[in-house]
Design a protein around this motif. Structure first.
Motif, PDB file in Angstrom:
ATOM      1  N   THR A 149      96.681  -4.190 100.766  1.00 50.96           N
ATOM      2  CA  THR A 149      95.236  -3.846 101.284  1.00 50.96           C
ATOM      3  C   THR A 149      95.304  -3.655 102.854  1.00 50.96           C
ATOM      4  O   THR A 149      94.766  -2.652 103.263  1.00 50.96           O
ATOM      5  N   SER A 150      95.968  -4.538 103.536  1.00 51.12           N
ATOM      6  CA  SER A 150      96.352  -4.280 104.988  1.00 51.12           C
ATOM      7  C   SER A 150      97.030  -3.004 105.299  1.00 51.12           C
ATOM      8  O   SER A 150      96.625  -2.096 106.121  1.00 51.12           O
ATOM      9  N   TRP A 151      97.932  -2.425 104.452  1.00 50.58           N
ATOM     10  CA  TRP A 151      98.483  -1.217 104.486  1.00 50.58           C
ATOM     11  C   TRP A 151      97.426   0.097 104.383  1.00 50.58           C
ATOM     12  O   TRP A 151      97.901   0.960 104.953  1.00 50.58           O
TER      13      TRP A 151
ATOM     14  N   VAL B 112      94.401  -0.290 104.743  1.00 54.08           N
ATOM     15  CA  VAL B 112      93.638  -0.133 106.002  1.00 54.08           C
ATOM     16  C   VAL B 112      94.503   0.516 107.043  1.00 54.08           C
ATOM     17  O   VAL B 112      93.879   1.352 107.843  1.00 54.08           O
TER      18      VAL B 112
ATOM     19  N   PRO C 134     100.558  -6.160 110.310  1.00 54.69           N
ATOM     20  CA  PRO C 134      99.907  -5.743 109.040  1.00 54.69           C
ATOM     21  C   PRO C 134      98.705  -6.763 108.428  1.00 54.69           C
ATOM     22  O   PRO C 134      97.711  -7.006 108.133  1.00 54.69           O
TER      23      PRO C 134
ATOM     24  N   VAL D 119      96.142  -7.735 111.707  1.00 55.75           N
ATOM     25  CA  VAL D 119      95.141  -6.762 111.938  1.00 55.75           C
ATOM     26  C   VAL D 119      93.943  -6.882 111.082  1.00 55.75           C
ATOM     27  O   VAL D 119      92.734  -6.581 111.498  1.00 55.75           O
ATOM     28  N   ILE D 120      93.912  -7.515 109.887  1.00 53.70           N
ATOM     29  CA  ILE D 120      92.951  -7.431 108.876  1.00 53.70           C
ATOM     30  C   ILE D 120      91.875  -8.565 109.463  1.00 53.70           C
ATOM     31  O   ILE D 120      90.668  -8.221 109.206  1.00 53.70           O
TER      32      ILE D 120
ATOM     33  N   LEU E 279      89.287  -7.076 111.880  1.00 55.51           N
ATOM     34  CA  LEU E 279      88.603  -6.091 111.317  1.00 55.51           C
ATOM     35  C   LEU E 279      87.571  -6.600 110.235  1.00 55.51           C
ATOM     36  O   LEU E 279      86.672  -6.035 109.927  1.00 55.51           O
TER      37      LEU E 279
ATOM     38  N   PHE F  65      86.818   0.787 108.231  1.00 51.09           N
ATOM     39  CA  PHE F  65      88.251  -0.075 108.299  1.00 51.09           C
ATOM     40  C   PHE F  65      88.957   0.036 109.609  1.00 51.09           C
ATOM     41  O   PHE F  65      90.031   0.143 109.572  1.00 51.09           O
TER      42      PHE F  65
ATOM     43  N   MET G 255      89.717  -8.256  93.634  1.00 55.20           N
ATOM     44  CA  MET G 255      90.379  -7.464  94.674  1.00 55.20           C
ATOM     45  C   MET G 255      90.809  -6.153  94.265  1.00 55.20           C
ATOM     46  O   MET G 255      90.524  -4.882  94.813  1.00 55.20           O
TER      47      MET G 255
ATOM     48  N   ILE H 166      89.419  -2.559  95.435  1.00 57.75           N
ATOM     49  CA  ILE H 166      90.288  -1.609  96.020  1.00 57.75           C
ATOM     50  C   ILE H 166      90.396  -0.413  95.253  1.00 57.75           C
ATOM     51  O   ILE H 166      90.366   0.772  95.645  1.00 57.75           O
TER      52      ILE H 166
ATOM     53  N   ILE I  31      86.505   0.792  98.051  1.00 58.26           N
ATOM     54  CA  ILE I  31      87.117  -0.569  98.840  1.00 58.26           C
ATOM     55  C   ILE I  31      86.104  -0.707  99.903  1.00 58.26           C
ATOM     56  O   ILE I  31      85.555   0.333 100.736  1.00 58.26           O
TER      57      ILE I  31
ATOM     58  N   ILE J 195      86.476  -6.788 100.923  1.00 62.16           N
ATOM     59  CA  ILE J 195      87.830  -7.082 100.743  1.00 62.16           C
ATOM     60  C   ILE J 195      88.484  -7.637 101.710  1.00 62.16           C
ATOM     61  O   ILE J 195      89.540  -8.645 101.543  1.00 62.16           O
ATOM     62  N   LEU J 196      88.347  -7.203 102.851  1.00 65.84           N
ATOM     63  CA  LEU J 196      89.054  -7.643 104.158  1.00 65.84           C
ATOM     64  C   LEU J 196      88.592  -9.309 104.386  1.00 65.84           C
ATOM     65  O   LEU J 196      89.530 -10.029 104.944  1.00 65.84           O
TER      66      LEU J 196
END
Lengths: 425, 303
Positions: free
Chosen positions: A258-260, A262, B32, B35-36, B39, B47, B257, B261, B265, B269-270
């Protein structure tokens, strides 16, 4: 020397060695060790049984499905009998058509004709409706059946359909493996290449190997310096940095994917940063996802810890004195690295690379979510045949080929590294 | 690895370049995941970082996506938030239901994997164990065989035996996938176990069962627990087998999830991902503490 008895007397005395209850020592020891072995086996037995039932058997059953497909042979008994009685080369006569009609009538009544049509459709695309449509009218057909069937649909005279039916009348077939390597049988039973538009699997296998190789290489290039740093820093600092390696390892695969998504998408963080920095224009956003680049970036990130950990555990055991000795003998730092340090890390490089390659080959989730059309691997095709096209035998054949490749590498890994040396964190 | 005094300028440059490269790789590994987290507090359905978020304006941040996790699937999401509302969350919220399923499946499959795996590891670590390598190879293989192959095999097997769509089926499958981790961690711990302690216990009159529970198990417990945590995480994170063999109503967090996705999305989800990252930090800490405890028990202390 002379007080040690030698010769026949000694042998006789040794043979007389007995335990308290009078059994010879040798057999008592043998029995004891046998009991120990059985006890060890008994501890492992429940799990071995469990794994065999929930893992080995299901996979074996699936492999059987790749060579055994009874969709046609179970549902078309009369025609199967006709094929058995008439060797290849004999053109279908009235009896054959009569058998076909009777099977189609049964198929229509028992609703099995769809699965029969599907089976032939694998071999001759576009023929499923021929079976279902004819079966709907089979009840009204009158002899002579040959003419009657040809009147319903002239395709019933096609040689390739009859050849496909003859092939499918055998429950056991290698045709799905042929299909999995883009081959098929022509009318004479020779193995030839599939039609160009159907040749996808060889290329897909090659792409899977190629992408796994690229990912392994990138992991090695990124993992080597980090593992070296971790192995040479003082333990307190390296333990702290190790968390940065272990946290991704412990984080859910879906979270990382998921983070990729994003980060990499068109309006995502990476593109936004690049635009803000003026590296690319707003209209020149990079396509980092839904292609091979997405698969490579995300999978490298996911698999990197599997490279770093084996490398680290090997590098930690390399004594620094060898490198110092080389330096003091006049080697430059580059020569020292190339001739002294690097050769000692080869076991770690081998272990990490094979592990990453094995895991990359079978990856499904990440390519499915970020790979788009060009970043798909063989696993995604297996899933497609399982869930969408429902050609389960082809899915099983593809899975068997993938499994063969993985088990081969697993064996190599075992020979080189030993599975007992596998470590987690 | 301090820079020696005799290092040439070139080596000095390389020394610092090397550190910068390593720092960049560490950033690649960790960024990675981090960073979420900010967000997921985004007030907008995007996003990416909005202008308000970058200027640290409180208005740019909100908990709406976490709120959405609770309300999604509820019957009366707009009702006043009293006990009845929370009851509605507990019964109907899609994510809460998924979390319940994940925990149930994870719990039972972990118990199964840990018990069977630990017993087998005891046998495998004995010197007398015959056919050690091939048996080990088979027991570890669920970790190596591509998950799609396992899922395909189980799909056919469960369709034939009627286990498809049942909790038992998923639990058995997840236990199988977790077992290699238990075996690896427990055999590694048993390697450092001093077997003469067992002989001492026997000498003092303890039977094999008693000496196992009183002497061996407490000493290998850290390894057993970290194996169990690995097994739990494996089950908690597993989606492919669930997609293939679970029934329609058996949603788990990863499956939810996955659907989210694939279909549309949303930042919800984040929010889930952030919660899972916090969970994995907790688990990592637990395993690290266990490892240190195990080393202390064995008398190996880090320098």
């Amino acid at each position: 020397m002379s007080d040690i008895p030698i010769g026949p007397t000694a042998t006789a005395r040794q043979q007389r060695l007995e335990t308290a209850d009078g059994t010879p020592l040798k057999s008592a020891l043998a029995r004891a060790s046998r009991r120990q072995k059985l006890r060890a086996l008994a501890l492992v037995a429940p799990l071995a049984l469990f794994i065999i039932v929930t893992f080995v058997l299901p996979i074996g059953q699936m492999l059987l499905r790749s060579v055994n497909n009874t969709q046609f042979s179970d549902n078309m008994p009369a025609l199967v009998q006709w094929f058995a009685e008439n060797p290849p080369g004999i053109d279908p006569d009235e009896a054959a058509f009569a058998a076909l009609v009777s099977d189609l009538r049964n198929g229509a009544a028992q609703r099995t004709v769809g699965s029969v049509g599907t089976r032939i459709n694998y071999e001759v695309p576009g023929t499923r409706s021929l079976f279902t449509a004819t079966a709907r009218r089979a009840a009204d057909l009158e002899p002579p059946y040959r003419e009657a069937l040809l009147e319903v649909n002239s395709d019933w005279a096609r040689e390739d359909i009859w050849a496909a039916m003859r092939g499918a009348s055998q429950a056991y077939t290698a045709n799905f493996y042929l299909a999995a390597v883009d081959r098929k049988r022509d009318l004479d039973g020779n193995i030839v290449q599939s039609d160009p538009q159907n040749r996808v699997y060889v290329q897909l296998f090659l792409r899977t190997f190629m992408l796994s190789g690229v990912i392994t290489l990138i992991c090695l290039l990124l993992g080597f310096p980090v593992a070296h740093l971790l192995a040479t820093l003082p333990l307190r600092k390296s333990n702290l940095l190790m968390i940065l390696v272990l946290l991704p390892f412990w984080t859910s695969l879906l979270v990382r994917t998921t983070s990729w998504i994003v980060l990499l998408q068109g309006q995502g963080v990476v593109n936004n940063v690049l635009v803000a920095l003026g590296v690319i224009g707003d209209d020149g956003r990079l396509a980092l996802m839904y292609n091979q680049a997405g698969t490579i970036i995300a999978m490298t990130h996911v698999l990197l810890p599997f490279m770093i950990l084996p490398l680290y555990s090997v590098m930690k055991t390399i004594p620094p004195s060898y490198a110092r000795a080389a330096r003091s003998l006049g080697a430059t730092s580059w020569t020292t690295f190339r001739r002294i340090y690097l050769p000692q890390t080869i076991p770690g490089i081998g272990a990490g690379s094979i592990l990453v390659f094995i895991l990359a080959m079978g990856y499904y989730i990440t390519p499915a979510l970020v790979g788009g059309a060009t970043g798909q691997l063989i696993s995604n095709q297996i899933a497609f045949h399982m869930q969408n096209s429902l050609n389960w035998s082809l899915a099983a054949a593809l899975a068997a080929l993938l499994l063969g490749a993985v088990l081969l590498l697993y064996w190599v890994y075992d020979r080189l590294v030993g599975i007992d040396n596998m470590k987690l964190g | 690895m301090a820079l020696p005094i005799y290092a040439s300028p070139l080596e000095r440059i390389w020394y610092w370049t090397y550190r910068v490269i390593c720092a960049l790789i560490f950033i690649f590994l960790i960024a990675p995941i981090l960073v979420i987290i900010p967000l997921s507090f985004n007030a907008e359905p995007y996003f990416t970082f909005t202008q308000k978020m970058l200027s640290l304006d409180p208005e740019g941040y909100s908990l709406r996506w976490y709120d959405r996790l609770l309300t999604f699937g509820m019957q009366n999401p707009d009702a006043p938030r009293d006990a009845a509302w929370w009851g509605d969350v507990w019964r109907n919220s899609a994510w809460v239901k998924a979390a319940k399923n994940s925990v149930i499946i994870g719990f039972f499959s972990t118990i199964l994997a840990t018990v069977l795996g630990t017993i087998a590891a005891l046998g495998l670590s004995r010197a007398e164990m015959p056919f050690r390598k091939p048996i080990m190879a088979i027991l570890i293989s669920p970790m190596i065989v591509p998950i799609i192959i396992t899922a395909t095999g189980l799909f056919f097997f469960y369709s034939a035996t009627g286990l498809a769509g049942s909790y038992v089926g998923i639990i058995l499958a997840h236990a199988t996938l977790g077992i290699p981790f238990v075996i690896i961690t427990v055999t590694a711990t048993l390697m450092g176990f001093d077997r003469s302690l067992l002989r001492a216990a026997a000498n003092l009159g303890a039977g094999p069962v008693r000496s196992f529970f009183k002497v061996q198990l407490p000493l290998i417990m850290p390894g057993v627990i970290s194996g169990a945590l690995f097994a739990f995480v494996t089950s908690f994170d597993e989606v492919v087998v669930v997609l293939f063999v679970a029934g329609h109503d058996q949603q788990t967090i990863p499956r939810q999830m996955w659907n989210g996705i694939r279909e549309q999305i949303s930042p919800s989800i984040l929010a889930v991902a952030t919660i899972l990252v916090v969970l994995s930090i907790a688990l990592l800490t637990a395993v690290e503490l266990l490892r240190r405890r195990s080393e202390r028990l064995r008398g190996v202390s880090p320098a």
